[in-house]
Design a protein around this motif. Structure first.
Motif, PDB file in Angstrom:
ATOM      1  N   GLY A 122       0.809  -1.220   0.000  1.00  0.00           N
ATOM      2  CA  GLY A 122       0.000   0.000   0.000  1.00  0.00           C
ATOM      3  C   GLY A 122       0.836   1.259   0.000  1.00  0.00           C
ATOM      4  O   GLY A 122       2.010   1.248   0.379  1.00  0.00           O
ATOM      5  N   ILE A 123       0.242   2.349  -0.461  1.00  0.00           N
ATOM      6  CA  ILE A 123       0.831   3.681  -0.329  1.00  0.00           C
ATOM      7  C   ILE A 123       0.240   4.292   0.930  1.00  0.00           C
ATOM      8  O   ILE A 123      -0.988   4.286   1.113  1.00  0.00           O
ATOM      9  CB  ILE A 123       0.538   4.559  -1.561  1.00  0.00           C
ATOM     10  N   LEU A 124       1.082   4.790   1.806  1.00  0.00           N
ATOM     11  CA  LEU A 124       0.644   5.229   3.133  1.00  0.00           C
ATOM     12  C   LEU A 124       0.291   6.702   3.208  1.00  0.00           C
ATOM     13  O   LEU A 124      -0.730   7.081   3.774  1.00  0.00           O
ATOM     14  CB  LEU A 124       1.740   4.930   4.159  1.00  0.00           C
ATOM     15  N   GLU A 125       1.167   7.547   2.666  1.00  0.00           N
ATOM     16  CA  GLU A 125       0.988   8.980   2.844  1.00  0.00           C
ATOM     17  C   GLU A 125       1.701   9.753   1.747  1.00  0.00           C
ATOM     18  O   GLU A 125       2.657   9.274   1.146  1.00  0.00           O
ATOM     19  CB  GLU A 125       1.551   9.421   4.199  1.00  0.00           C
ATOM     20  N   ALA A 126       1.191  10.936   1.482  1.00  0.00           N
ATOM     21  CA  ALA A 126       1.886  11.912   0.649  1.00  0.00           C
ATOM     22  C   ALA A 126       2.590  12.870   1.600  1.00  0.00           C
ATOM     23  O   ALA A 126       2.018  13.290   2.607  1.00  0.00           O
ATOM     24  CB  ALA A 126       0.893  12.669  -0.229  1.00  0.00           C
ATOM     25  N   ILE A 302      -3.859   6.158   2.501  1.00  0.00           N
ATOM     26  CA  ILE A 302      -4.060   4.708   2.506  1.00  0.00           C
ATOM     27  C   ILE A 302      -5.364   4.360   1.787  1.00  0.00           C
ATOM     28  O   ILE A 302      -6.419   4.897   2.098  1.00  0.00           O
ATOM     29  CB  ILE A 302      -4.095   4.163   3.944  1.00  0.00           C
ATOM     30  N   GLY A 303      -5.259   3.479   0.795  1.00  0.00           N
ATOM     31  CA  GLY A 303      -6.429   3.047   0.039  1.00  0.00           C
ATOM     32  C   GLY A 303      -6.777   3.922  -1.150  1.00  0.00           C
ATOM     33  O   GLY A 303      -7.653   3.574  -1.947  1.00  0.00           O
ATOM     34  N   ASP A 304      -6.096   5.052  -1.306  1.00  0.00           N
ATOM     35  CA  ASP A 304      -6.429   5.976  -2.394  1.00  0.00           C
ATOM     36  C   ASP A 304      -5.790   5.591  -3.728  1.00  0.00           C
ATOM     37  O   ASP A 304      -6.264   5.993  -4.779  1.00  0.00           O
ATOM     38  CB  ASP A 304      -5.991   7.405  -2.049  1.00  0.00           C
ATOM     39  N   GLU A 305      -4.684   4.854  -3.672  1.00  0.00           N
ATOM     40  CA  GLU A 305      -3.929   4.541  -4.881  1.00  0.00           C
ATOM     41  C   GLU A 305      -3.716   3.033  -5.003  1.00  0.00           C
ATOM     42  O   GLU A 305      -3.507   2.353  -3.992  1.00  0.00           O
ATOM     43  CB  GLU A 305      -2.548   5.219  -4.849  1.00  0.00           C
ATOM     44  N   ASP A 306      -3.753   2.526  -6.238  1.00  0.00           N
ATOM     45  CA  ASP A 306      -3.271   1.179  -6.480  1.00  0.00           C
ATOM     46  C   ASP A 306      -1.749   1.248  -6.405  1.00  0.00           C
ATOM     47  O   ASP A 306      -1.121   1.966  -7.206  1.00  0.00           O
ATOM     48  CB  ASP A 306      -3.690   0.672  -7.857  1.00  0.00           C
ATOM     49  N   PRO A 307      -1.116   0.575  -5.457  1.00  0.00           N
ATOM     50  CA  PRO A 307       0.316   0.814  -5.230  1.00  0.00           C
ATOM     51  C   PRO A 307       1.214   0.518  -6.420  1.00  0.00           C
ATOM     52  O   PRO A 307       2.120   1.295  -6.713  1.00  0.00           O
ATOM     53  CB  PRO A 307       0.641  -0.083  -4.025  1.00  0.00           C
TER      54      PRO A 307
END
Length: 329
Positions: A122-126, A302-307
């Protein structure tokens, strides 16, 4: 004959059921021991802060097993990244990834780890980046900075981890947008880790820098640094008067930004992947996680991007900049 075939079929079915049951049991029991979260950069920087925030929050959902942060630095983050890719894919060694995991292989063809040598969880944060000067500096605006750089004939200095690190590209992109040579208009002074970079500016050892908000916000809020510009899609809530690169017309710089992700070695079992997707889904709404992200100047995504899709797009971006700036012929 048919009796033997029937018995064989029943045996296969029983084995399949047993395997499924064992897999479900494994998913329910994981983790059964402490999890190591490798942070591939130094203590005190944006990646370290993000890793410790994740470790502190995720342990609420890991069967009371601790998540232990271990800093493994060097080679632009690749030492830590390689350590994780060479570890057993059992869910007990994970990587707090940063943009460098996409950037380094985008620039260096001999990168020890490719951008896709992982299981993406997952992508966690910008993590917005901030262009800042010491509060005692006579530079008050971005226009003042550009003017000083133009007049200095390369004598102005900025701190960065390296020319092809994210904090190097952040400045070079700005210089390029301003019509200056990104490699010679200002002099890069290398430091390791966000804490050391911030200390260099606090000590007036460099004129400016552009690094993660997490490493700078405490100093800006304490009145020791002055923010001139943010590398973010929109203005930061804690810095409402500081314009973005996009607002100021710096199109290349506007594409640069930091982020954190969670990776595992390639070949991680599906049930462990599913477990971490469940854990991250819970972390996403955890007030402690959200509060710590806000304090670091980060935005939880979290959950906003397909990693895998997101990381590939980042690889493509920095490969393009490396070609544009002449690092790749």
């Amino acid at each position: 004959m048919f009796r033997h075939l029937k018995k064989a079929a029943l045996g296969v079915a029983a084995l399949a059921c047993a395997t499924a049951f064992a897999s479900a049991a494994q998913a329910d029991s994981y983790p059964e021991k402490a999890i190591t979260l490798v942070v591939p950069y130094g203590a005190g920087g944006a990646s370290d802060l993000a890793g410790r925030a994740l470790a502190e929050t995720a342990r609420n959902y890991t069967n009371e097993q601790p998540v232990i942060v271990v800093n493994k630095t060097g080679n632009g983050g690749m030492n830590g990244a390689r350590f994780v890719t060479e570890s057993d894919p059992d869910g007990y060694t994970l990587l707090l990834s940063r943009v460098g995991m996409a950037l380094y292989p985008a620039v260096y063809s001999d990168s020890p780890v490719a951008w896709d040598d992982y299981t993406f969880l997952g992508i966690l944060e910008a993590t917005p980046m901030i262009l800042a000067v010491n509060a005692e500096s006579d530079i008050k605006t971005i226009d003042d900075l550009i003017a000083k750089i133009k007049e200095s004939n390369g004598a102005t200095t900025y701190a960065a981890s390296g020319p092809t690190a994210i904090d190097g590209f952040s400045v070079q992109a700005l210089l390029s947008d301003a019509g200056l040579d990104p490699l010679s208009a200002s002099t890069l002074v290398p430091y390791k880790g966000g804490g050391a970079l911030a200390a260099a500016l606090l000590g007036n050892h460099v004129d400016f820098l552009a690094i993660s908000a997490g490493s700078l916000m405490p100093h800006i809020q304490a009145g020791k640094m002055r923010a001139l510009m943010v590398y973010a899609p929109k203005r930061m809530a804690d810095l409402p008067d500081v314009p973005t690169a996009k607002e100021l017309g710096y199109a290349t710089a506007a594409q640069v930004g930091g982020w954190s992700g969670l990776y595992a070695p390639k070949g991680l079992p599906d049930d462990v992947v599913a477990k971490w997707k469940d854990i991250l889904g819970k972390v996403a709404t955890n007030e402690q996680w959200l509060d710590l992200a806000k304090k670091r100047g980060s935005i939880s995504v979290i959950g906003d991007e397909d990693p895998s899709t997101y990381v590939k797009s980042q690889f493509d971006l920095y490969h393009g900049l490396a070609v544009k700036f002449g690092y790749i012929q």
